[in-house]
Design a protein around this motif. Structure first.
Motif, PDB file in Angstrom:
ATOM      1  N   ALA A  22       0.828  -1.193   0.000  1.00 15.01           N
ATOM      2  CA  ALA A  22       0.000   0.000   0.000  1.00 15.01           C
ATOM      3  C   ALA A  22       0.859   1.239   0.000  1.00 15.01           C
ATOM      4  O   ALA A  22       0.513   2.231  -0.608  1.00 15.01           O
ATOM      5  CB  ALA A  22      -0.893   0.000   1.243  1.00 15.01           C
ATOM      6  N   MET A  23       1.992   1.204   0.697  1.00 10.24           N
ATOM      7  CA  MET A  23       2.890   2.338   0.777  1.00 10.24           C
ATOM      8  C   MET A  23       4.260   1.891   0.317  1.00 10.24           C
ATOM      9  O   MET A  23       5.049   1.390   1.086  1.00 10.24           O
ATOM     10  CB  MET A  23       2.956   2.852   2.215  1.00 10.24           C
ATOM     11  CG  MET A  23       1.752   3.645   2.617  1.00 10.24           C
ATOM     12  SD  MET A  23       1.490   5.062   1.570  1.00 10.24           S
ATOM     13  CE  MET A  23       2.999   5.959   1.810  1.00 10.24           C
ATOM     14  N   PRO A  24       4.586   2.022  -0.979  1.00  6.79           N
ATOM     15  CA  PRO A  24       5.838   1.491  -1.488  1.00  6.79           C
ATOM     16  C   PRO A  24       7.035   2.325  -1.090  1.00  6.79           C
ATOM     17  O   PRO A  24       7.795   2.771  -1.926  1.00  6.79           O
ATOM     18  CB  PRO A  24       5.624   1.497  -2.997  1.00  6.79           C
ATOM     19  CG  PRO A  24       4.601   2.526  -3.250  1.00  6.79           C
ATOM     20  CD  PRO A  24       3.760   2.622  -2.016  1.00  6.79           C
ATOM     21  N   SER A  25       7.250   2.550   0.216  1.00  2.45           N
ATOM     22  CA  SER A  25       8.425   3.287   0.636  1.00  2.45           C
ATOM     23  C   SER A  25       9.331   2.425   1.477  1.00  2.45           C
ATOM     24  O   SER A  25      10.203   2.895   2.138  1.00  2.45           O
ATOM     25  CB  SER A  25       8.031   4.527   1.415  1.00  2.45           C
ATOM     26  OG  SER A  25       7.493   4.188   2.639  1.00  2.45           O
ATOM     27  N   ALA A  26       9.090   1.136   1.529  1.00  2.00           N
ATOM     28  CA  ALA A  26       9.892   0.307   2.374  1.00  2.00           C
ATOM     29  C   ALA A  26      10.677  -0.687   1.565  1.00  2.00           C
ATOM     30  O   ALA A  26      10.697  -0.630   0.376  1.00  2.00           O
ATOM     31  CB  ALA A  26       8.998  -0.393   3.360  1.00  2.00           C
ATOM     32  N   LEU A  27      11.307  -1.632   2.290  1.00  2.00           N
ATOM     33  CA  LEU A  27      12.213  -2.535   1.613  1.00  2.00           C
ATOM     34  C   LEU A  27      11.621  -3.917   1.495  1.00  2.00           C
ATOM     35  O   LEU A  27      12.289  -4.889   1.758  1.00  2.00           O
ATOM     36  CB  LEU A  27      13.532  -2.574   2.375  1.00  2.00           C
ATOM     37  CG  LEU A  27      14.293  -1.273   2.340  1.00  2.00           C
ATOM     38  CD1 LEU A  27      15.523  -1.341   3.216  1.00  2.00           C
ATOM     39  CD2 LEU A  27      14.679  -0.886   0.955  1.00  2.00           C
ATOM     40  N   THR A 236      14.568  -2.849   9.636  1.00  2.00           N
ATOM     41  CA  THR A 236      14.670  -2.108   8.385  1.00  2.00           C
ATOM     42  C   THR A 236      13.344  -1.455   8.017  1.00  2.00           C
ATOM     43  O   THR A 236      12.309  -2.109   7.982  1.00  2.00           O
ATOM     44  CB  THR A 236      15.090  -3.031   7.233  1.00  2.00           C
ATOM     45  OG1 THR A 236      16.071  -3.951   7.684  1.00  2.00           O
ATOM     46  CG2 THR A 236      15.627  -2.228   6.059  1.00  2.00           C
ATOM     47  N   SER A 237      13.376  -0.149   7.724  1.00  2.00           N
ATOM     48  CA  SER A 237      12.164   0.580   7.376  1.00  2.00           C
ATOM     49  C   SER A 237      12.153   1.070   5.928  1.00  2.00           C
ATOM     50  O   SER A 237      11.332   0.651   5.134  1.00  2.00           O
ATOM     51  CB  SER A 237      11.969   1.774   8.329  1.00  2.00           C
ATOM     52  OG  SER A 237      10.798   2.498   8.005  1.00  2.00           O
ATOM     53  N   ARG A 238      13.110   1.935   5.565  1.00  2.00           N
ATOM     54  CA  ARG A 238      13.076   2.540   4.226  1.00  2.00           C
ATOM     55  C   ARG A 238      14.416   3.199   3.928  1.00  2.00           C
ATOM     56  O   ARG A 238      15.293   3.271   4.781  1.00  2.00           O
ATOM     57  CB  ARG A 238      11.953   3.589   4.150  1.00  2.00           C
ATOM     58  CG  ARG A 238      12.133   4.732   5.126  1.00  2.00           C
ATOM     59  CD  ARG A 238      10.871   5.581   5.208  1.00  2.00           C
ATOM     60  NE  ARG A 238      11.058   6.763   6.030  1.00  2.00           N
ATOM     61  CZ  ARG A 238      10.994   6.781   7.357  1.00  2.00           C
ATOM     62  NH1 ARG A 238      10.770   5.651   8.016  1.00  2.00           N
ATOM     63  NH2 ARG A 238      11.167   7.902   8.031  1.00  2.00           N
ATOM     64  N   ASN A 250      23.795   7.636   0.921  1.00  2.00           N
ATOM     65  CA  ASN A 250      24.624   7.032   1.973  1.00  2.00           C
ATOM     66  C   ASN A 250      23.846   6.780   3.261  1.00  2.00           C
ATOM     67  O   ASN A 250      24.388   6.931   4.365  1.00  2.00           O
ATOM     68  CB  ASN A 250      25.846   7.903   2.274  1.00  2.00           C
ATOM     69  CG  ASN A 250      26.821   7.961   1.107  1.00  2.00           C
ATOM     70  OD1 ASN A 250      26.856   7.058   0.283  1.00  2.00           O
ATOM     71  ND2 ASN A 250      27.599   9.021   1.038  1.00  2.00           N
ATOM     72  N   ALA A 251      22.575   6.392   3.128  1.00  2.00           N
ATOM     73  CA  ALA A 251      21.774   6.198   4.339  1.00  2.00           C
ATOM     74  C   ALA A 251      20.601   5.244   4.099  1.00  2.00           C
ATOM     75  O   ALA A 251      20.028   5.211   3.004  1.00  2.00           O
ATOM     76  CB  ALA A 251      21.246   7.534   4.840  1.00  2.00           C
ATOM     77  N   THR A 252      20.275   4.486   5.133  1.00  2.00           N
ATOM     78  CA  THR A 252      19.060   3.671   5.188  1.00  2.00           C
ATOM     79  C   THR A 252      18.430   3.900   6.554  1.00  2.00           C
ATOM     80  O   THR A 252      19.133   3.962   7.566  1.00  2.00           O
ATOM     81  CB  THR A 252      19.377   2.176   5.007  1.00  2.00           C
ATOM     82  OG1 THR A 252      20.014   1.973   3.745  1.00  2.00           O
ATOM     83  CG2 THR A 252      18.100   1.335   5.059  1.00  2.00           C
ATOM     84  N   ILE A 253      17.114   4.041   6.588  1.00  2.00           N
ATOM     85  CA  ILE A 253      16.413   4.303   7.841  1.00  2.00           C
ATOM     86  C   ILE A 253      15.912   2.989   8.445  1.00  2.00           C
ATOM     87  O   ILE A 253      15.253   2.192   7.769  1.00  2.00           O
ATOM     88  CB  ILE A 253      15.242   5.277   7.634  1.00  2.00           C
ATOM     89  CG1 ILE A 253      15.777   6.642   7.196  1.00  2.00           C
ATOM     90  CG2 ILE A 253      14.424   5.424   8.921  1.00  2.00           C
ATOM     91  CD1 ILE A 253      14.694   7.645   6.835  1.00  2.00           C
ATOM     92  N   TYR A 254      16.240   2.794   9.714  1.00  2.00           N
ATOM     93  CA  TYR A 254      15.756   1.658  10.494  1.00  2.00           C
ATOM     94  C   TYR A 254      14.872   2.173  11.622  1.00  2.00           C
ATOM     95  O   TYR A 254      15.176   3.206  12.233  1.00  2.00           O
ATOM     96  CB  TYR A 254      16.925   0.876  11.104  1.00  2.00           C
ATOM     97  CG  TYR A 254      17.536  -0.151  10.175  1.00  2.00           C
ATOM     98  CD1 TYR A 254      17.440  -1.509  10.450  1.00  2.00           C
ATOM     99  CD2 TYR A 254      18.192   0.230   9.024  1.00  2.00           C
ATOM    100  CE1 TYR A 254      17.988  -2.462   9.605  1.00  2.00           C
ATOM    101  CE2 TYR A 254      18.752  -0.710   8.154  1.00  2.00           C
ATOM    102  CZ  TYR A 254      18.639  -2.055   8.458  1.00  2.00           C
ATOM    103  OH  TYR A 254      19.177  -3.003   7.616  1.00  2.00           O
ATOM    104  N   THR A 255      13.784   1.474  11.909  1.00  2.00           N
ATOM    105  CA  THR A 255      13.031   1.761  13.128  1.00  2.00           C
ATOM    106  C   THR A 255      13.925   1.441  14.323  1.00  2.00           C
ATOM    107  O   THR A 255      14.549   0.380  14.378  1.00  2.00           O
ATOM    108  CB  THR A 255      11.754   0.909  13.188  1.00  2.00           C
ATOM    109  OG1 THR A 255      10.894   1.270  12.104  1.00  2.00           O
ATOM    110  CG2 THR A 255      11.011   1.130  14.506  1.00  2.00           C
TER     111      THR A 255
END
Length: 332
Positions: A22-27, A236-238, A250-255
């Motif tokens: 539904a929200m294609p912003s994740a991995l 892993t979030s986005r 140079n970044a990946t966002i994790y909860t």
């Protein structure tokens, strides 16, 4: 597609696409008509050097979709977007199977069914905080769980990413892997992440387009070594910047799982449902995405008090101009 929409769409496989992207912003893993036949997960890194008893491959119809971490004999942590359907609803527990404690998505470890899916109440389906969920397994498993770390890791701290995601950074360049991979990296300063980054509940993890978590790694763990034991710090979030290629900026966002420790413990400890309690110095009631707020309502959220100017529904304080910060509460 922006990379803020990258990680969510990318980490859920084709079998989940009709129900969960539904929200294609994740991995989540991208659509694939055939089982993947490629090298191990994560872009760069190396083959898994351990079995990682706590590592889980969340599957639907036998296909890997997201990662998950065993935090108790019957409970696993994953990302909220991994359990959210196209209409924003929580997907039925009966759709999921999780292979736990194996370096291969198709064999080994324990293949467990799921009896309950719990999504954090602050998750709104949008980029931002609350991208965390829990699986309750139908029965306890024998694999050893991982403990949630006592505190959030500082900038420049070493961390290890683990996952079954694709091994090339471009969207659609390949499906999820059948074998587990790991990547040693570090925690970025907060200012290196954009895409709605919230420093109080998220981690900014250093990545490049050749060394990164990617599509298929959503929900999977970021861990730190404490003595001889691994401790869980992230899910892993986005992606951490705009773009459709993993590792951009140079970044990946994790909860930050440590920020939701009390919420997780409410379930794992058996004390029942509910969001993280607000600090006692917050006089306003905690914000809920399921409440309609008339103008001039006061709520508490993420350590602050907020007031809206017009009617509000499912607008997250701090991510909508409708909510203005009017006070500070004790930080969690």
């Amino acid at each position: 597609m922006k990379i803020r929409t990258l990680l969510r769409a990318a980490l859920i496989p084709a079998v989940l696409a009709a129900a969960a992207v539904a929200m294609p912003s994740a991995l989540a893993a991208p659509p694939s008509s055939e089982p993947p036949t490629m090298s191990p997960a994560i872009v760069g890194g190396s083959q898994a050097t351990e079995t990682y008893s706590f590592m889980g491959s969340m599957q639907v119809n036998g296909r890997h979709g997201c990662g998950a971490s065993l935090v108790a004999s019957q409970w696993m942590v994953t990302a909220a977007h991994c359990v959210t359907g196209q209409g924003g609803q929580v997907m039925p527990a009966s759709q999921f199977r999780i292979r736990i404690g194996s370096t291969n998505t198709g064999s080994g470890g324990t293949l467990a069914s799921v009896s309950q899916v719990v999504r954090h109440p602050s998750y709104s389906g949008q980029v931002g905080p609350g991208d965390i969920a829990l699986f309750k397994l139908s029965s306890a498993v024998s694999q050893a769980p991982i403990s949630i770390n006592d505190s959030s890791p500082a900038a420049q701290a070493s961390t290890r990413l683990i996952g079954f995601g694709q091994t090339c950074p471009q969207q659609g360049c390949g499906g999820s892997s059948t074998t587990l991979k790991q990547l040693d990296t570090r925690i970025n300063p907060d200012n290196m992440c954009s895409a709605g980054f919230n420093a109080s509940t998220e981690l900014c993890v250093y990545s490049t387009t050749s060394q990164t978590a990617c599509y298929g790694d959503s929900g999977g763990p970021a861990v730190v070594k404490v003595g001889s034991a691994w401790r869980l710090v992230g899910a892993t979030s986005r992606a951490g910047a705009n773009g459709s290629t993993c590792g951009t900026g140079n970044a990946t966002i994790y909860t930050d799982v440590t920020a939701y420790r009390s919420w997780v413990n409410q379930y794992v400890g058996g004390s029942g449902p509910g969001p993280d309690p607000e600090p006692p110095t917050c006089s306003a009631a905690a914000w809920s995405p399921y409440t309609q707020y008339p103008p001039q309502s006061s709520v508490s959220y993420q350590g602050y008090e907020w007031r809206n100017s017009t009617w509000s529904y499912r607008e997250t304080p701090g991510y909508s101009y409708n909510w203005q910060r009017v006070g500070t509460c004790a930080r969690r």
